[in-house]
Design a protein around this motif. Structure first.
Motif, short mmCIF file in Angstrom:
data_model
loop_
_atom_site.label_atom_id
_atom_site.label_comp_id
_atom_site.label_asym_id
_atom_site.label_seq_id
_atom_site.Cartn_x
_atom_site.Cartn_y
_atom_site.Cartn_z
N GLY A 67 -31.81 -54.80 5.18
CA GLY A 67 -30.69 -53.49 4.42
C GLY A 67 -31.67 -52.15 4.13
N ALA A 68 -32.98 -52.05 3.85
CA ALA A 68 -33.76 -51.35 3.02
C ALA A 68 -33.30 -49.68 3.13
CB ALA A 68 -35.04 -51.63 3.03
N GLY A 69 -32.95 -49.44 4.79
CA GLY A 69 -32.25 -48.63 4.79
C GLY A 69 -33.72 -48.17 6.25
N LYS A 70 -34.01 -48.79 6.77
CA LYS A 70 -35.50 -48.80 7.91
C LYS A 70 -35.14 -48.06 8.72
CE LYS A 70 -36.34 -53.32 7.96
NZ LYS A 70 -35.23 -53.47 6.74
N SER A 71 -33.85 -48.57 9.37
CA SER A 71 -33.09 -47.95 10.81
C SER A 71 -32.99 -45.92 10.03
CB SER A 71 -32.54 -48.71 11.09
OG SER A 71 -33.25 -50.29 11.41
N THR A 72 -31.88 -46.42 9.76
CA THR A 72 -31.91 -44.92 8.95
C THR A 72 -32.77 -44.31 8.49
OG1 THR A 72 -29.78 -45.98 7.80
CG2 THR A 72 -30.51 -44.24 7.27
N GLY A 86 -26.70 -50.38 10.08
CA GLY A 86 -25.34 -50.75 9.57
C GLY A 86 -24.89 -51.82 8.68
N ARG A 89 -26.17 -57.56 7.67
CA ARG A 89 -27.33 -57.81 7.98
C ARG A 89 -27.37 -58.91 8.82
NH1 ARG A 89 -27.28 -54.06 5.50
NH2 ARG A 89 -28.72 -53.48 8.19
N THR A 91 -29.28 -56.12 10.90
CA THR A 91 -28.61 -55.47 12.08
C THR A 91 -29.93 -54.98 12.79
OG1 THR A 91 -27.87 -53.88 10.35
CG2 THR A 91 -27.68 -52.87 12.40
N THR A 92 -30.88 -54.59 13.04
CA THR A 92 -31.99 -54.49 14.03
C THR A 92 -33.03 -55.68 14.52
OG1 THR A 92 -32.73 -52.77 12.22
CG2 THR A 92 -33.97 -53.02 13.95
N ARG A 204 -32.59 -44.28 -1.98
CA ARG A 204 -32.09 -44.72 -2.45
C ARG A 204 -31.92 -44.10 -3.89
NH1 ARG A 204 -27.73 -47.94 0.93
NH2 ARG A 204 -26.72 -46.74 -0.29
N GLU A 236 -31.41 -40.74 -3.49
CA GLU A 236 -29.41 -41.38 -2.77
C GLU A 236 -28.97 -39.70 -2.66
OE1 GLU A 236 -28.24 -43.12 -1.39
OE2 GLU A 236 -26.86 -44.54 -2.79
N THR A 237 -28.96 -40.11 -1.69
CA THR A 237 -27.39 -38.81 -0.45
C THR A 237 -26.18 -39.42 -0.02
OG1 THR A 237 -29.15 -38.28 1.12
CG2 THR A 237 -29.01 -36.94 -0.66
N1 LIG Z 1 -26.16 -43.75 0.97
C1 LIG Z 1 -26.60 -44.06 1.88
N2 LIG Z 1 -26.37 -45.30 2.35
C2 LIG Z 1 -27.81 -45.45 3.67
C3 LIG Z 1 -29.26 -45.07 3.37
N3 LIG Z 1 -29.91 -45.35 3.73
C4 LIG Z 1 -29.36 -47.08 4.75
N4 LIG Z 1 -28.27 -46.93 4.12
C5 LIG Z 1 -26.94 -47.54 4.55
O1 LIG Z 1 -27.30 -49.21 3.82
C6 LIG Z 1 -27.06 -50.05 5.57
C7 LIG Z 1 -28.35 -50.52 5.90
O2 LIG Z 1 -29.63 -49.38 6.29
P1 LIG Z 1 -30.15 -49.79 7.89
O3 LIG Z 1 -30.58 -48.71 7.90
O4 LIG Z 1 -29.50 -50.32 8.43
O5 LIG Z 1 -30.72 -51.00 6.97
P2 LIG Z 1 -32.24 -51.61 8.09
O6 LIG Z 1 -33.11 -51.47 7.16
O7 LIG Z 1 -33.24 -50.88 9.42
O8 LIG Z 1 -31.30 -53.20 7.76
P3 LIG Z 1 -31.89 -54.41 8.57
O9 LIG Z 1 -32.84 -53.74 10.42
O10 LIG Z 1 -30.71 -54.94 8.51
O11 LIG Z 1 -32.75 -54.54 7.75
C8 LIG Z 1 -26.67 -48.57 6.35
O12 LIG Z 1 -25.16 -49.24 5.98
C9 LIG Z 1 -26.62 -47.52 6.15
O13 LIG Z 1 -25.24 -46.91 6.69
C10 LIG Z 1 -29.31 -43.77 2.34
O14 LIG Z 1 -30.51 -43.53 2.19
N5 LIG Z 1 -28.12 -43.64 1.75
#
Ligand SMILES: Nc1nc2c(ncn2[C@@H]2O[C@H](COP(=O)(O)OP(=O)(O)OP(=O)(O)O)[C@@H](O)[C@H]2O)c(=O)[nH]1
Ligand SMILES: [Mg+2]
Length: 560
Positions: A67-72, A86, A89, A91-92, A204, A236-237
């Motif tokens: 959930g660190a925001g990798k996919s985002t 998503g 957790r 998600t990916t 963030r 963070e935005t």
């Molecule tokens: N507000 C905000 N939300 C974020 C940011 N990056 C990620 N999120 C949220 O954090 C959650 C997790 O983000 P993902 O991008 O799924 O994180 P991930 O690292 O790919 O997660 P996994 O694949 O499960 O390990 C999601 O609900 C995103 O919308 C950010 O920079 N700002």
């Protein structure tokens, strides 16, 4: 560096590592198994493809905590939701590989990560890799969105590890809230040790805390020998359409664009990671080699325990046979039946010289008694062998149970701690066969020209039984107390018995018969021991495997 030679040596090492099994639970097995599979994976997923195609695009793997925001981040860079982000957790689960369309040829075949099935146009299933050609990424640089490295899902963790091992460079994503967590730092430490090129995205970060958090993160990096690591800060935005706004993304975008524009810098990163990975091969191969040695030693120890137990069992049977113990009980009673209780023998008292005619009568004409004696001998031997086999099984199983490597083997292989269920039947058969053999022996050697008249006078059956009885005497012929016991209450004179059992021909035949009996017992016990060996064989490293791994690792070093 001789690339052709190095490629061949690495290929050979990989092949061996793939074949290596460390199934015995030795102290280092679990950790070494991890090293083995990682090294085999990294050779196949990274070293071989990279060595063969040094000009392939730089593969940057986006890794980090759940959930660190990798996919985002990847979606934002690509400008489309290519990897679902998503709240739930993890998600990916299936990795996403994004690259410039002109780089497609490098990724569409199975040059890297050959065992992941390529899909495009939609998310990949388990074991798949989603390919996303996109003009939003520069040429020469591909991004791979990996699952969470600290996942609660074991398969995710393993896949993330495999993907990071296949990377030319890591883009490690962490957040202002999570950057101090332990797991990522363990991984970063491993990356440093291996010389993997690394950059960090600090995601963030509350705008007001940017300086403070960044400074602290840099201090932590410094303390861990990672001082030069580029840190890209994303404030963070609010996400727009699930993606980072351009301004927040700018530091990462610019850094990537710079790298994409600088072929030399890219080649530098690639070389650094490649060199580091190659440097780590001998040490990791040595770990696997040591684990193999440990497996060999553990298997040898378990094997020795079985051998000891069954050698003791054979010794035990031999002792019992020699001790005269079998001459008691049922065998003795049936023997007394055979030698009769008086009538026949009374006349024999007078002259030993006349034994010949008289003695015949004690073993002829009483087929029922003879058959019973034979059965008694058989039952006696059966019991001795079975008891010894039971004890040996118990001892061998006990030894295995006391070893961490042996315990699980016992659990998986049914009842090894008693004799085999069909041992009684096989022993019965063996003893019957032996009795036949004794008769054959007597027929061939006891009745011939060289045989004494005394033995011959007993007839084949009588002589055979006599030899069998003599087998169970402590001296190979009955003497002293045994003679008295053998005589029982019968009127059979001790002198008569002494004449028969003291006969050299009887002693010689008894010694031979005993050898033959013990050969059969040994075969039975060998079969029993084989039950353990059958369990051990598949978990014992094949001979020579250790030396092959050793040699292959040395060949890699030589080729560099
Ligand atoms: N507000 C905000 N939300 C974020 C940011 N990056 C990620 N999120 C949220 O954090 C959650 C997790 O983000 P993902 O991008 O799924 O994180 P991930 O690292 O790919 O997660 P996994 O694949 O499960 O390990 C999601 O609900 C995103 O919308 C950010 O920079 N700002
Ligand atoms: Mg993700």
């Amino acid at each position: 560096m001789d690339t052709v030679e190095l490629t061949r040596a690495l290929g050979r090492l990989r092949e061996l590592l793939v074949a290596v099994r460390l199934p015995l639970r030795t102290p280092s097995a679990a950790e070494s198994e991890r090293v083995r599979s990682e090294l085999a994976g990294q050779i196949g997923d990274y070293l071989l493809p990279r060595l063969q195609q040094m000009d392939a695009p730089l593969l940057m793997v986006v890794g980090g905590s759940t959930g660190a925001g990798k996919s985002t981040l990847v979606n934002s860079l690509v400008g489309a939701e290519v990897s679902p982000a998503g709240v739930l957790r993890p998600t990916t689960r299936a990795p996403v590989l994004a690259f410039h369309p002109d780089d497609a040829r490098w990724f569409e075949d199975d040059r890297i990560l050959p065992e992941l099935t390529r899909t495009s146009g939609g998310p990949a299933g388990p074991g798949g890799l989603q390919l996303v050609p996109t003009a939003r990424l520069p040429e020469g640089l591909a991004l791979l969105d990996a699952p969470d490295i600290d996942s609660v899902v074991e398969a995710n963790r393993a896949l993330a590890g495999q993907l990071l091992a296949a990377a030319d460079s890591w883009l490690f994503v962490t957040t202002a809230a999570r950057y101090a967590d332990a797991v990522p730092w363990d991984l970063l430490g491993a990356a440093r040790e291996r010389g993997t090129s690394l950059s960090l995205v600090l995601d963030r970060v509350p705008p007001e805390a940017v300086d403070e958090v960044t400074a602290h993160l840099r201090t932590m990096l410094d303390e861990r020998g990672l001082g030069g690591t580029p840190v890209l800060v994303v404030p963070e935005t609010t996400l727009e359409d699930g993606r980072l706004p351009a301004a927040a993304l700018a530091p990462v975008r610019e850094w990537l664009d710079e790298l994409a524009a600088d072929a030399q810098a890219r080649a530098g990163l690639i070389r650094r990671t490649l060199t580091g990975a190659l440097d780590s091969v001998p040490g990791r191969a040595a770990t696997v080699r040591a684990a193999l040695a440990e497996q060999e030693a553990a298997a040898a120890e378990l094997d020795a325990a079985v051998e000891r137990a069954y050698a003791a069992a054979l010794e035990e049977v031999d002792e019992t046979v020699r001790s005269g113990a079998l001459l008691r009980g049922e065998v003795l009673a049936r023997w007394h039946d055979v030698v009769g209780t008086g009538d026949v023998m009374r006349a024999l008292e007078t002259r030993i010289g006349r034994i010949r005619d008289r003695v015949r009568s004690f073993v002829t004409g009483r087929p029922a008694a003879e058959a019973e004696l034979r059965t008694a001998v058989q039952t006696g031997v059966d019991a001795v062998v079975l008891a010894a086999a039971d004890r040996a099984a118990e001892r061998a199983a006990g030894a295995w149970r006391s070893e961490p490597a042996g315990r699980p083997l016992l659990a998986d292989s049914g009842r090894l701690d008693t004799a085999a269920p069909d041992l009684a039947a096989r022993t019965g058969e063996a003893v019957r066969a032996w009795q036949g053999e004794v008769l054959e022996l007597v027929r061939a050697e006891g009745m011939g020209k060289r045989a004494t008249a005394r033995l011959a006078s007993l007839g084949v059956n009588g002589a055979g039984l006599t030899v069998m009885i003599a087998v169970f005497a402590s001296t190979g012929g009955l003497t002293g107390a045994e003679l008295v016991v053998a005589g029982g209450t019968s009127a059979l004179s001790q002198k008569v018995l002494e004449a028969i059992f003291g006969d050299q021909a009887v002693r010689t035949l008894a010694a031979r018969a005993r050898e033959q009996l013990m050969l059969r017992v040994r075969a039975l016990l060998d079969d029993e021991a084989r039950r353990f060996e059958r369990v051990l064989a598949p978990v014992t490293p094949p001979p020579g495997q250790l030396a092959e791994v050793d040699e292959a690792a040395r060949a890699v070093e030589r080729a560099r």
